[in-house]
Scaffold this active site. Sequence first.
Site, mmCIF file in Angstrom:
data_model
loop_
_atom_site.group_PDB
_atom_site.id
_atom_site.type_symbol
_atom_site.label_atom_id
_atom_site.label_comp_id
_atom_site.label_asym_id
_atom_site.label_seq_id
_atom_site.Cartn_x
_atom_site.Cartn_y
_atom_site.Cartn_z
ATOM 1 N N TYR A 142 -4.722 8.439 12.961
ATOM 2 C CA TYR A 142 -5.942 8.028 12.266
ATOM 3 C C TYR A 142 -6.334 6.598 12.657
ATOM 4 N N CYS A 145 -5.565 -0.235 0.796
ATOM 5 C CA CYS A 145 -6.904 0.351 0.893
ATOM 6 C C CYS A 145 -7.985 -0.718 0.832
ATOM 7 N N GLU A 163 -9.555 5.430 14.818
ATOM 8 C CA GLU A 163 -10.643 4.761 14.087
ATOM 9 C C GLU A 163 -10.894 3.359 14.633
ATOM 10 N N LYS A 192 -12.074 -0.915 6.974
ATOM 11 C CA LYS A 192 -12.267 0.049 8.074
ATOM 12 C C LYS A 192 -13.633 0.715 7.977
ATOM 13 N N HIS A 238 -31.850 22.495 3.752
ATOM 14 C CA HIS A 238 -32.379 22.282 5.090
ATOM 15 C C HIS A 238 -33.276 21.059 5.107
ATOM 16 N N CYS A 251 -8.821 1.384 4.031
ATOM 17 C CA CYS A 251 -10.045 2.184 3.935
ATOM 18 C C CYS A 251 -11.319 1.330 3.890
ATOM 19 N N GLU A 298 -25.369 22.247 5.749
ATOM 20 C CA GLU A 298 -25.818 23.644 5.649
ATOM 21 C C GLU A 298 -25.206 24.505 6.755
HETATM 22 P P1 FAD Z 1 -0.594 0.296 -1.178
HETATM 23 O O1 FAD Z 1 -2.060 0.388 -1.379
HETATM 24 O O2 FAD Z 1 -0.103 -0.053 0.168
HETATM 25 O O3 FAD Z 1 -0.070 -0.777 -2.251
HETATM 26 C C1 FAD Z 1 1.254 -1.202 -2.305
HETATM 27 C C2 FAD Z 1 1.281 -2.643 -2.782
HETATM 28 O O4 FAD Z 1 2.623 -2.985 -3.157
HETATM 29 C C3 FAD Z 1 0.890 -3.627 -1.691
HETATM 30 O O5 FAD Z 1 0.032 -4.614 -2.199
HETATM 31 C C4 FAD Z 1 2.222 -4.261 -1.288
HETATM 32 O O6 FAD Z 1 2.097 -5.540 -0.725
HETATM 33 C C5 FAD Z 1 2.930 -4.271 -2.646
HETATM 34 N N1 FAD Z 1 4.392 -4.365 -2.562
HETATM 35 C C6 FAD Z 1 5.200 -3.797 -1.658
HETATM 36 N N2 FAD Z 1 6.499 -4.079 -1.958
HETATM 37 C C7 FAD Z 1 6.479 -4.834 -3.080
HETATM 38 C C8 FAD Z 1 7.480 -5.409 -3.894
HETATM 39 N N3 FAD Z 1 8.784 -5.278 -3.617
HETATM 40 N N4 FAD Z 1 7.102 -6.137 -4.987
HETATM 41 C C9 FAD Z 1 5.787 -6.291 -5.296
HETATM 42 N N5 FAD Z 1 4.794 -5.754 -4.549
HETATM 43 C C10 FAD Z 1 5.138 -5.033 -3.472
HETATM 44 N N6 FAD Z 1 -6.793 6.302 3.012
HETATM 45 C C11 FAD Z 1 -7.895 7.010 2.697
HETATM 46 O O7 FAD Z 1 -7.849 7.809 1.752
HETATM 47 N N7 FAD Z 1 -9.060 6.856 3.384
HETATM 48 C C12 FAD Z 1 -9.171 5.986 4.405
HETATM 49 O O8 FAD Z 1 -10.238 5.877 5.001
HETATM 50 C C13 FAD Z 1 -8.040 5.228 4.759
HETATM 51 N N8 FAD Z 1 -8.115 4.324 5.754
HETATM 52 C C14 FAD Z 1 -7.037 3.569 6.048
HETATM 53 C C15 FAD Z 1 -7.146 2.645 7.070
HETATM 54 C C16 FAD Z 1 -6.079 1.855 7.397
HETATM 55 C C17 FAD Z 1 -6.210 0.845 8.503
HETATM 56 C C18 FAD Z 1 -4.847 1.986 6.680
HETATM 57 C C19 FAD Z 1 -3.674 1.102 7.008
HETATM 58 C C20 FAD Z 1 -4.726 2.896 5.665
HETATM 59 C C21 FAD Z 1 -5.819 3.717 5.339
HETATM 60 N N9 FAD Z 1 -5.750 4.666 4.339
HETATM 61 C C22 FAD Z 1 -6.840 5.416 4.029
HETATM 62 C C23 FAD Z 1 -4.493 4.893 3.598
HETATM 63 C C24 FAD Z 1 -4.511 4.171 2.224
HETATM 64 O O9 FAD Z 1 -4.814 2.816 2.407
HETATM 65 C C25 FAD Z 1 -3.149 4.326 1.561
HETATM 66 O O10 FAD Z 1 -2.840 5.700 1.484
HETATM 67 C C26 FAD Z 1 -3.135 3.748 0.151
HETATM 68 O O11 FAD Z 1 -3.479 2.398 0.145
HETATM 69 C C27 FAD Z 1 -1.738 3.916 -0.450
HETATM 70 O O12 FAD Z 1 -1.695 3.350 -1.733
HETATM 71 P P2 FAD Z 1 -0.303 2.921 -2.373
HETATM 72 O O13 FAD Z 1 -0.598 2.576 -3.788
HETATM 73 O O14 FAD Z 1 0.731 3.926 -2.101
HETATM 74 O O15 FAD Z 1 0.158 1.624 -1.575
HETATM 75 P P1 NAP Z 2 -0.102 8.233 12.318
HETATM 76 O O1 NAP Z 2 -1.307 9.033 11.983
HETATM 77 O O2 NAP Z 2 1.243 8.739 12.013
HETATM 78 O O3 NAP Z 2 -0.200 7.915 13.887
HETATM 79 C C1 NAP Z 2 0.746 7.142 14.563
HETATM 80 C C2 NAP Z 2 0.447 7.240 16.049
HETATM 81 O O4 NAP Z 2 1.293 6.351 16.753
HETATM 82 C C3 NAP Z 2 0.698 8.621 16.631
HETATM 83 O O5 NAP Z 2 -0.283 8.892 17.594
HETATM 84 C C4 NAP Z 2 2.081 8.477 17.266
HETATM 85 O O6 NAP Z 2 2.294 9.350 18.330
HETATM 86 C C5 NAP Z 2 2.000 7.058 17.762
HETATM 87 N N1 NAP Z 2 3.292 6.412 17.914
HETATM 88 C C6 NAP Z 2 4.256 6.266 17.003
HETATM 89 N N2 NAP Z 2 5.285 5.569 17.494
HETATM 90 C C7 NAP Z 2 4.965 5.281 18.780
HETATM 91 C C8 NAP Z 2 5.611 4.570 19.809
HETATM 92 N N3 NAP Z 2 6.823 4.023 19.623
HETATM 93 N N4 NAP Z 2 5.002 4.460 20.993
HETATM 94 C C9 NAP Z 2 3.788 5.014 21.197
HETATM 95 N N5 NAP Z 2 3.107 5.686 20.250
HETATM 96 C C10 NAP Z 2 3.693 5.814 19.053
HETATM 97 O O7 NAP Z 2 -0.155 6.820 11.657
HETATM 98 P P2 NAP Z 2 -1.333 5.806 11.442
HETATM 99 O O8 NAP Z 2 -2.454 6.022 12.369
HETATM 100 O O9 NAP Z 2 -0.642 4.480 11.416
HETATM 101 O O10 NAP Z 2 -1.838 6.144 9.978
HETATM 102 C C11 NAP Z 2 -0.910 6.077 8.872
HETATM 103 C C12 NAP Z 2 -1.466 6.861 7.703
HETATM 104 O O11 NAP Z 2 -2.525 6.126 7.121
HETATM 105 C C13 NAP Z 2 -2.057 8.191 8.100
HETATM 106 O O12 NAP Z 2 -1.087 9.208 8.035
HETATM 107 C C14 NAP Z 2 -3.141 8.401 7.096
HETATM 108 O O13 NAP Z 2 -2.704 9.204 6.028
HETATM 109 C C15 NAP Z 2 -3.484 7.018 6.602
HETATM 110 N N6 NAP Z 2 -4.834 6.703 7.099
HETATM 111 C C16 NAP Z 2 -5.886 7.439 6.647
HETATM 112 C C17 NAP Z 2 -7.147 7.192 7.146
HETATM 113 C C18 NAP Z 2 -8.304 8.003 6.666
HETATM 114 O O14 NAP Z 2 -8.189 8.673 5.658
HETATM 115 N N7 NAP Z 2 -9.437 7.968 7.354
HETATM 116 C C19 NAP Z 2 -7.341 6.210 8.085
HETATM 117 C C20 NAP Z 2 -6.259 5.484 8.515
HETATM 118 C C21 NAP Z 2 -5.001 5.733 8.016
HETATM 119 P P3 NAP Z 2 2.967 10.791 18.120
HETATM 120 O O15 NAP Z 2 1.902 11.682 17.555
HETATM 121 O O16 NAP Z 2 3.428 11.175 19.467
HETATM 122 O O17 NAP Z 2 4.120 10.586 17.160
#
Ligand code: FAD
Ligand code: NAP
Length: 494
Positions: free
Chosen positions: A199, A56, A203, A64, A467, A61, A472
């Site tokens: 997503y 995140c 985005e 982004k 408003h 997040c 609203e």
């Molecule tokens: P993470 O935050 O991924 O943390 C896991 C940590 O564990 C990482 O630092 C990793 O390197 C570490 N780790 C992994 N394996 C090991 C190991 N064996 N030993 C030690 N450390 C390890 N969510 C929202 O709610 N709003 C958003 O707008 C949003 N935007 C997103 C945009 C993008 C581009 C992405 C990729 C995700 C977004 N998400 C968003 C999703 C959100 O980031 C994740 O749901 C959240 O970070 C998950 O938290 P977590 O604690 O499960 O894992």
């Molecule tokens: P995602 O929402 O699961 O989307 C993956 C996309 O890739 C889908 O459109 C999927 O198509 C496509 N895809 C998968 N494999 C493919 C392939 N081999 N060839 C072509 N297209 C393929 O995953 P994500 O966008 O990586 O996001 C991961 C998670 O992060 C989300 O579920 C969300 O919870 C979190 N996230 C949250 C936010 C937010 O809160 N604003 C922002 C970013 C991420 P199909 O639909 O056909 O499978």
Amino acid sequence: MAPIDGTFDYDLAVIGGGSGGLACAKEAVNHGARVAVLDYVTPSPQGTKWGLGGTCVNVGCIPKKLMHQAALLGESIHEAVSYGWQIPDLDSIKINWANLTESVQNHIKSVNWVTRVDLRDKKIEYINGLGEFKDPHTIVATLKNGSKKELTAKHVVLAVGGRPNYPDIPGAIEYCISSDDIFSLGHPPGKTLVVGAGYIGLECAGFLNSLGFPATVLVRSVPLRGFDQQMASMITNEMEQRGVNFEHKTIPLSIEKLESGKLKARWLNTQTQEQKEDVFDTVLMATGRYALTKALNLDVAGVKCLSETGKVIADTEQTNVAHIYAVGDVLEGRPELTPVAIHAGRLLARRIFADSPHQMDYENVATTVFTPLEYGCVGLSEEAAIQRFGTENIEVYHQFYKPTEFFIPQRNIRNCYLKAVAMRAAPQKVLGLHFVGPVAGEVIQGFAAAIKCGLTMEHLMNTVGIHPTVAEEFTRLNITKRSGKDPNPASCCS
Ligand code: FAD
Ligand code: NAP
């Protein structure tokens, strides 16, 4: 409180210092536990690394939202002229990518620092090492210099999150970037192909296009699969109208690096079998994420996970091994969202160390897709409600609307739309709320609390609006889809 057990080095070891792991660790120390957090970031295939705090903060997040904000500001500069701002040479205004990434990365580094200090202040031991199980209570951390550190813990929480998938096609890993790389990319991305329309794909394509980098999106099935599809089409229509190119029903075939350094991408339309190709400066894979459980050596701990995704099945965050738990993105079938990971982590720590009975409720979690016109929602999509309760039992209220701030200058309002999905029978319990428009996340957050409290259409219609706001509009809903009446607004104040 659970007894502190002197036979282990720690009461709790958390593997993964991201949203869920840190929240769980901090809550556990509040209840007297001795806690260690292991966090380690393996570089992306392009070599990108980052600090403590997880996805995140570093590659999710936060960067982004900042890039989304940069894109919105670009639009505002142009709109400001209509409000009387005098901006010389408007046509020459463009983004400085290096300055943008520097500001974003500086903010991230400050959060990394504050997080480390916070752990130190709370007396949580932070181990910057890759954790794996040696046995069910013993974890070995491999540190940056290759040395090993062993520790034992009474309870273990897996909070390892996930990383981007790369499709199995030539050139994907060698030449493509992912969301792990885009926020710190050392050069402007230029013309970009985004593979995936979830997503992240939407985005990233949205902010890149608004920042002046032409974006094409490959959509395999439908955009935002699993979301309300009418709403998904509103945000993709809006993106198309702003210049994003969508290639529907396509899969990537190969990415080839040309002598010029540019990338030639080929893709297949799976409906027509037509192949297409184009040359891009950047190809960004946004094709979903896998859970980082492979390195954990879960077998020796006896924890079961799914072979395809690496995800752990743990209904109440407890795995099949009683003292090993999992929170956040590593969990199968749970929303991959930061507040979900945080909330689940906190509640879990309270259950382990403070005898709390409270379980995480994964229903009605609100979310927002930060596309140029945002989409916020909570609860069931129209499709899911119909599937669950049948068309005859569902009432859908809907409305197009005109945000006041879209009048000067005249902006596209064709996609400003909202709907409430409710039970048809009185008191018309609200099952889902969907909103496409500006600041959708801010709008939907409060309504999510109302849904938790059992919101009905009667409550909503009896709520007096503020408003002029866009929020609203939910209080003004009165046209049902079933009635066939025109959902276009008559005037701003009717
Ligand atoms: P993470 O935050 O991924 O943390 C896991 C940590 O564990 C990482 O630092 C990793 O390197 C570490 N780790 C992994 N394996 C090991 C190991 N064996 N030993 C030690 N450390 C390890 N969510 C929202 O709610 N709003 C958003 O707008 C949003 N935007 C997103 C945009 C993008 C581009 C992405 C990729 C995700 C977004 N998400 C968003 C999703 C959100 O980031 C994740 O749901 C959240 O970070 C998950 O938290 P977590 O604690 O499960 O894992
Ligand atoms: P995602 O929402 O699961 O989307 C993956 C996309 O890739 C889908 O459109 C999927 O198509 C496509 N895809 C998968 N494999 C493919 C392939 N081999 N060839 C072509 N297209 C393929 O995953 P994500 O966008 O990586 O996001 C991961 C998670 O992060 C989300 O579920 C969300 O919870 C979190 N996230 C949250 C936010 C937010 O809160 N604003 C922002 C970013 C991420 P199909 O639909 O056909 O499978």
